[in-house]
Design a protein around this motif. Sequence first.
Motif, PDB file in Angstrom:
ATOM      1  N   MET A   1       0.851  -1.210   0.000  1.00 16.27           N
ATOM      2  CA  MET A   1       0.000   0.000   0.000  1.00 16.27           C
ATOM      3  C   MET A   1       0.869   1.235   0.000  1.00 16.27           C
ATOM      4  SD  MET A   1      -3.051   1.077   2.640  1.00 16.27           S
ATOM      5  CE  MET A   1      -1.995   0.980   4.067  1.00 16.27           C
ATOM      6  N   SER A   2       0.582   2.196  -0.829  1.00 17.66           N
ATOM      7  CA  SER A   2       1.378   3.417  -0.898  1.00 17.66           C
ATOM      8  C   SER A   2       1.117   4.296   0.298  1.00 17.66           C
ATOM      9  CB  SER A   2       1.042   4.205  -2.184  1.00 17.66           C
ATOM     10  OG  SER A   2      -0.265   4.709  -2.098  1.00 17.66           O
ATOM     11  N   ILE A   3       2.038   5.192   0.509  1.00 16.85           N
ATOM     12  CA  ILE A   3       1.896   6.115   1.633  1.00 16.85           C
ATOM     13  C   ILE A   3       0.631   6.942   1.489  1.00 16.85           C
ATOM     14  CG2 ILE A   3       2.985   8.063   2.797  1.00 16.85           C
ATOM     15  CD1 ILE A   3       5.669   6.973   1.985  1.00 16.85           C
ATOM     16  N   SER A   4       0.366   7.381   0.291  1.00 16.26           N
ATOM     17  CA  SER A   4      -0.772   8.265   0.097  1.00 16.26           C
ATOM     18  C   SER A   4      -2.104   7.569   0.334  1.00 16.26           C
ATOM     19  CB  SER A   4      -0.738   8.843  -1.324  1.00 16.26           C
ATOM     20  OG  SER A   4      -0.757   7.806  -2.257  1.00 16.26           O
ATOM     21  N   ALA A   5      -2.111   6.222   0.285  1.00 17.57           N
ATOM     22  CA  ALA A   5      -3.358   5.504   0.472  1.00 17.57           C
ATOM     23  C   ALA A   5      -3.740   5.365   1.936  1.00 17.57           C
ATOM     24  CB  ALA A   5      -3.245   4.111  -0.147  1.00 17.57           C
ATOM     25  N   ALA A   6      -2.822   5.615   2.830  1.00 17.69           N
ATOM     26  CA  ALA A   6      -3.084   5.468   4.252  1.00 17.69           C
ATOM     27  C   ALA A   6      -3.581   6.773   4.832  1.00 17.69           C
ATOM     28  CB  ALA A   6      -1.818   5.019   4.968  1.00 17.69           C
ATOM     29  N   ARG A   7      -4.446   6.626   5.840  1.00 17.13           N
ATOM     30  CA  ARG A   7      -4.927   7.835   6.507  1.00 17.13           C
ATOM     31  C   ARG A   7      -3.797   8.515   7.264  1.00 17.13           C
ATOM     32  NH1 ARG A   7      -9.915   9.234   7.268  1.00 17.13           N
ATOM     33  NH2 ARG A   7      -9.484  10.006   9.365  1.00 17.13           N
ATOM     34  N   THR A   8      -2.920   7.737   7.896  1.00 14.29           N
ATOM     35  CA  THR A   8      -1.765   8.278   8.589  1.00 14.29           C
ATOM     36  C   THR A   8      -0.510   7.740   7.925  1.00 14.29           C
ATOM     37  OG1 THR A   8      -2.952   8.432  10.689  1.00 14.29           O
ATOM     38  CG2 THR A   8      -0.548   8.435  10.783  1.00 14.29           C
ATOM     39  N   PRO A   9       0.398   8.588   7.485  1.00 16.70           N
ATOM     40  CA  PRO A   9       1.611   8.115   6.810  1.00 16.70           C
ATOM     41  C   PRO A   9       2.394   7.160   7.703  1.00 16.70           C
ATOM     42  CG  PRO A   9       1.367  10.485   6.563  1.00 16.70           C
ATOM     43  CD  PRO A   9       0.335  10.059   7.555  1.00 16.70           C
ATOM     44  N   HIS A  10       2.946   6.123   7.108  1.00 19.75           N
ATOM     45  CA  HIS A  10       3.753   5.169   7.866  1.00 19.75           C
ATOM     46  C   HIS A  10       5.088   5.818   8.231  1.00 19.75           C
ATOM     47  CE1 HIS A  10       6.058   1.580   8.907  1.00 19.75           C
ATOM     48  NE2 HIS A  10       4.890   0.971   9.049  1.00 19.75           N
ATOM     49  N   PRO A  11       5.531   5.677   9.480  1.00 18.30           N
ATOM     50  CA  PRO A  11       6.730   6.411   9.924  1.00 18.30           C
ATOM     51  C   PRO A  11       7.992   6.105   9.126  1.00 18.30           C
ATOM     52  CG  PRO A  11       5.504   5.601  11.823  1.00 18.30           C
ATOM     53  CD  PRO A  11       4.857   5.003  10.612  1.00 18.30           C
ATOM     54  N   PRO A  13       8.784   4.680   5.869  1.00 20.97           N
ATOM     55  CA  PRO A  13       8.967   5.226   4.518  1.00 20.97           C
ATOM     56  C   PRO A  13       8.888   6.745   4.477  1.00 20.97           C
ATOM     57  CG  PRO A  13       6.858   4.080   4.700  1.00 20.97           C
ATOM     58  CD  PRO A  13       7.635   3.749   5.931  1.00 20.97           C
ATOM     59  N   THR A  14       8.048   7.325   5.326  1.00 19.70           N
ATOM     60  CA  THR A  14       7.969   8.785   5.359  1.00 19.70           C
ATOM     61  C   THR A  14       9.279   9.381   5.844  1.00 19.70           C
ATOM     62  OG1 THR A  14       5.599   8.663   5.820  1.00 19.70           O
ATOM     63  CG2 THR A  14       6.694  10.747   6.279  1.00 19.70           C
ATOM     64  N   THR A  15       9.843   8.790   6.899  1.00 15.00           N
ATOM     65  CA  THR A  15      11.120   9.271   7.421  1.00 15.00           C
ATOM     66  C   THR A  15      12.227   9.119   6.391  1.00 15.00           C
ATOM     67  OG1 THR A  15      10.453   8.653   9.672  1.00 15.00           O
ATOM     68  CG2 THR A  15      12.796   9.027   9.292  1.00 15.00           C
ATOM     69  N   ILE A  16      12.202   8.024   5.644  1.00 15.36           N
ATOM     70  CA  ILE A  16      13.235   7.817   4.615  1.00 15.36           C
ATOM     71  C   ILE A  16      13.136   8.877   3.531  1.00 15.36           C
ATOM     72  CG2 ILE A  16      13.963   6.262   2.769  1.00 15.36           C
ATOM     73  CD1 ILE A  16      13.292   3.935   4.669  1.00 15.36           C
ATOM     74  N   LEU A  17      11.909   9.185   3.090  1.00 18.46           N
ATOM     75  CA  LEU A  17      11.757  10.225   2.067  1.00 18.46           C
ATOM     76  C   LEU A  17      12.227  11.583   2.582  1.00 18.46           C
ATOM     77  CD1 LEU A  17       8.334   9.422   0.362  1.00 18.46           C
ATOM     78  CD2 LEU A  17      10.591   9.417  -0.700  1.00 18.46           C
ATOM     79  N   ILE A 198       3.720  13.764  -4.471  1.00 13.43           N
ATOM     80  CA  ILE A 198       2.762  12.747  -4.908  1.00 13.43           C
ATOM     81  C   ILE A 198       2.398  11.783  -3.787  1.00 13.43           C
ATOM     82  CG2 ILE A 198       2.470  10.743  -6.440  1.00 13.43           C
ATOM     83  CD1 ILE A 198       4.158  12.274  -8.524  1.00 13.43           C
ATOM     84  N   VAL A 199       3.358  11.370  -2.970  1.00 12.55           N
ATOM     85  CA  VAL A 199       3.126  10.215  -2.091  1.00 12.55           C
ATOM     86  C   VAL A 199       2.969  10.536  -0.610  1.00 12.55           C
ATOM     87  CG1 VAL A 199       4.353   8.708  -3.688  1.00 12.55           C
ATOM     88  CG2 VAL A 199       5.589   9.695  -1.757  1.00 12.55           C
ATOM     89  N   VAL A 200       3.269  11.751  -0.156  1.00 15.79           N
ATOM     90  CA  VAL A 200       3.173  12.045   1.279  1.00 15.79           C
ATOM     91  C   VAL A 200       2.010  13.004   1.544  1.00 15.79           C
ATOM     92  CG1 VAL A 200       4.341  12.967   3.309  1.00 15.79           C
ATOM     93  CG2 VAL A 200       5.648  11.707   1.596  1.00 15.79           C
ATOM     94  N   PRO A 201       0.948  12.550   2.238  1.00 17.65           N
ATOM     95  CA  PRO A 201      -0.158  13.435   2.602  1.00 17.65           C
ATOM     96  C   PRO A 201       0.052  14.034   3.985  1.00 17.65           C
ATOM     97  CG  PRO A 201      -0.746  11.200   3.152  1.00 17.65           C
ATOM     98  CD  PRO A 201       0.672  11.153   2.616  1.00 17.65           C
ATOM     99  N   GLU A 202      -0.762  15.003   4.320  1.00 18.48           N
ATOM    100  CA  GLU A 202      -0.777  15.503   5.694  1.00 18.48           C
ATOM    101  C   GLU A 202      -1.414  14.447   6.600  1.00 18.48           C
ATOM    102  OE1 GLU A 202       0.127  16.843   8.548  1.00 18.48           O
ATOM    103  OE2 GLU A 202       0.307  18.746   7.460  1.00 18.48           O
TER     104      GLU A 202
END
Length: 431
Positions: A1-11, A13-17, A198-202
């Motif tokens: 599942m992509s980061i953008s598909a989750a209600r809360t970004p996964h720590p 992959p988000t931290t890596i980006l 594209i992939v990181v939501p609030e």
Amino acid sequence: MSISAARTPHPIPTTILFGCAYVLSFIDRQILSLMIGPVKADLHLNDFQFAILNGFAFALLYSVLSLPISMMADRFPRPPIIVGGLALWSVATIGCGLSNGFASLFICRMGVGIGEAALVPAVYSFLADIVPAARLGRIIALFSAGSFVGVGIAYLFGGMLMAMLQSGGVQGGGLAPWKLCFIAAGVPGLLLAVVIAIVVPEVAARGKTAVRSGLLQTGAFILDRKWLFLLHFLGYSCSAIMLFSLMSWSPAYLMRVMAMPHAAVGAIMSGIAILCGCGGVYTSGRLMDALTTKGVVIAPMIVGGMGMVSAALLFLVSVLCGAGHAGLVFFALAFFFASFPMAPSAVLIQTVTPHAMRAQVSAIMLLCNALIGLSGGSMLIGVLSDRVFTAPDGIRLSLAVVAIPASLAGALMVAATARLYAKRGRSPAQT
């Protein structure tokens, strides 16, 4: 599942980006220090003028604009702010490579500072919203490690590219080799900005927060705990003098004292920055989390202060050893411990400060780091090198006179915050 598909970004992959963005920020910020020889020759600069370009030009608007940008990060979605800053400093880095004089290079370095002012406060605030407190130390350390990866890449590939360009292995299209290095350093940031957009939501839950603090409310909160924050800001700014001095001036030391070519300097400093810098900051984060799990409230002060004292003592031994292999080994160890304070300084702010003002307080911390640690320390070293320690190996003494006392003073101030933090510091963030 992509980061953008989750209600809360996964720590992770988000931290890596975000960490990749931090990598690029330090490549674009730090690569100038490796170009000290050709830039000074082309623009006819002394050490003090180079220090202005390397530190003050970057720190000037980085410091001034970090607060208003952080206020935006406390009120509006943070990913677009991060993306905009990333794109801006990448374009400004490319502009450094197209500069034809001191003034234009100064302006572009200010542009790099403006863009980078948008990154760290927003990221710290964002990570604190998606990471449990017991794991925050290692996650912030993982993000912070990007700074040392960026420095290492700047040293390694900057040195290699300079060597290839100077030998004719790569055609410069009429541009000086150091200019092409800046252009090559700026392009990847534009691509990463598109990916993050594209992939990181609030964070979904953030929109439910009713209170948003302005600068007056944040100022009142800091004044109510003035000694805690004053000692914290000044203490970690003093520790930043040590770290930024080792980052910025060590290439000059290796080239002047050890007569190393650019490629050799790049390889050595790349290894030290990546292995010792990343190893140190991650060790710091894990130590804090381990102590916090065991109920040690003042874990940030213990870990940060230990790093400052160790860095000062090890760097003193390195200076006394001189230019041999022993001096280089102790220098690497000093770099390892000089990176320790990065995670504690950020974790304390995220722990103490309410959600609605975390980015603003982080920005004040970074403002102090930039003015005192990056700009002030670097310029003082440049003045001492130009006017006091004028021998070929004078940069070694200039570094020691500035960085060692600053690191020890920082440790004393951080130690003084322990009682204040244990007594009053932790409760506001929990209200």
